[in-house]
Design an enzyme around this catalytic site. Structure first.
Site, PDB file in Angstrom:
ATOM      1  CG  ASP A  67      60.241  66.156  -2.040  1.00  0.00           C
ATOM      2  OD1 ASP A  67      61.009  67.157  -1.835  1.00  0.00           O
ATOM      3  OD2 ASP A  67      59.018  66.099  -1.041  1.00  0.00           O
TER       4      ASP A  67
ATOM      5  CE1 TYR B 100      62.806  63.016   2.649  1.00  0.00           C
ATOM      6  CE2 TYR B 100      63.533  61.022   1.520  1.00  0.00           C
ATOM      7  CZ  TYR B 100      62.407  61.660   2.424  1.00  0.00           C
ATOM      8  OH  TYR B 100      61.180  61.270   2.612  1.00  0.00           O
TER       9      TYR B 100
END
Length: 228
Positions: free
Chosen positions: A118, A225
């Site tokens: 991430d 995201y």
């Protein structure tokens, strides 16, 4: 510069809050690129007594232009990275336990799962060791140079951190707070990697397609995201 000094002060105060430093073992800086000035933590000043006005302003050659204290002893490392990578807005150096352990072991922090992916596109690299000549010479400047040697022309924000062999971690970001955020994540994934490899010494790296998905959905051109 007062606003930037306040931001750098707050970012430095985040280091003990997140458990990244012991005593005075760490520093955060940020750059004002329009003015060519860097704000950085003063050397050896305790976090408990530090104030925003204690932050030191230096030019790109390291000359103090504002402040009553000497700047961090790592200032030359920060400046070398700012000179080389224009996308950097903030830099952090700590001796956080798990990331430093990987640095002392001389190993990159392996990308083993999605938490790592991430934030970091691949392993968090470890530099080579500095030679005796490099250490006895302009040590802090040469630390910056060995980081640049390791990163090369890669976009540093795609892997916003590194461990310097036998020394410790450096992290960076778009600004000082982003750099601290990445330093916190680096320490966490360093701990996760150590635990995971302790459980399964044969553990392989994260699948490349899964790493690509997790990194690109947060940082790619079509990232989705979070909120816009």
């Amino acid at each position: 510069m007062q606003k930037l000094k306040q931001q750098v002060f707050e970012a430095n105060m985040d280091l003990p809050r997140y458990g990244l430093v012991t005593f005075t073992w760490g520093n955060v800086s940020a750059i004002d690129r329009e003015r060519g000035l860097v704000v950085i933590k003063p050397s050896g000043v305790a976090y408990e007594t530090m104030k925003a006005d204690d932050m030191v302003v230096v030019d790109m050659s390291g000359k103090v232009v504002e402040g009553k204290y000497r700047p961090s002893s790592d200032t030359a490392t920060h400046l070398e990275l700012y000179r080389r990578y224009p996308s950097l807005g903030g830099i952090v150096h700590t001796h956080s336990t798990h990331a430093t352990a990987w640095a002392q072991a001389g190993l990159a922090i392996p990308a083993l799962g999605t938490t790592h992916a991430d934030y970091f596109f691949g392993d968090i690299p470890c530099t080579r060791g500095l030679s005796e000549e490099e250490v006895q010479g302009e040590y802090e400047l040469n630390t910056g140079k060995v980081i640049i040697e390791t990163l090369g022309d890669a976009e540093p924000l795609h892997t916003p951190g590194i461990v310097v062999y036998q020394h410790g971690p450096f992290a960076w970001g778009k600004d000082a707070h982003d750099a601290v955020h990445n330093a916190v994540v680096m320490e966490e994934v360093a701990k996760m990697a150590w635990i995971a490899r302790s459980i399964n010494p044969q553990l392989n790296h994260i699948d490349s397609f899964l790493m690509n998905k997790h990194f690109m959905r947060k940082h790619g051109p079509n990232a989705y995201y979070g909120q816009k």
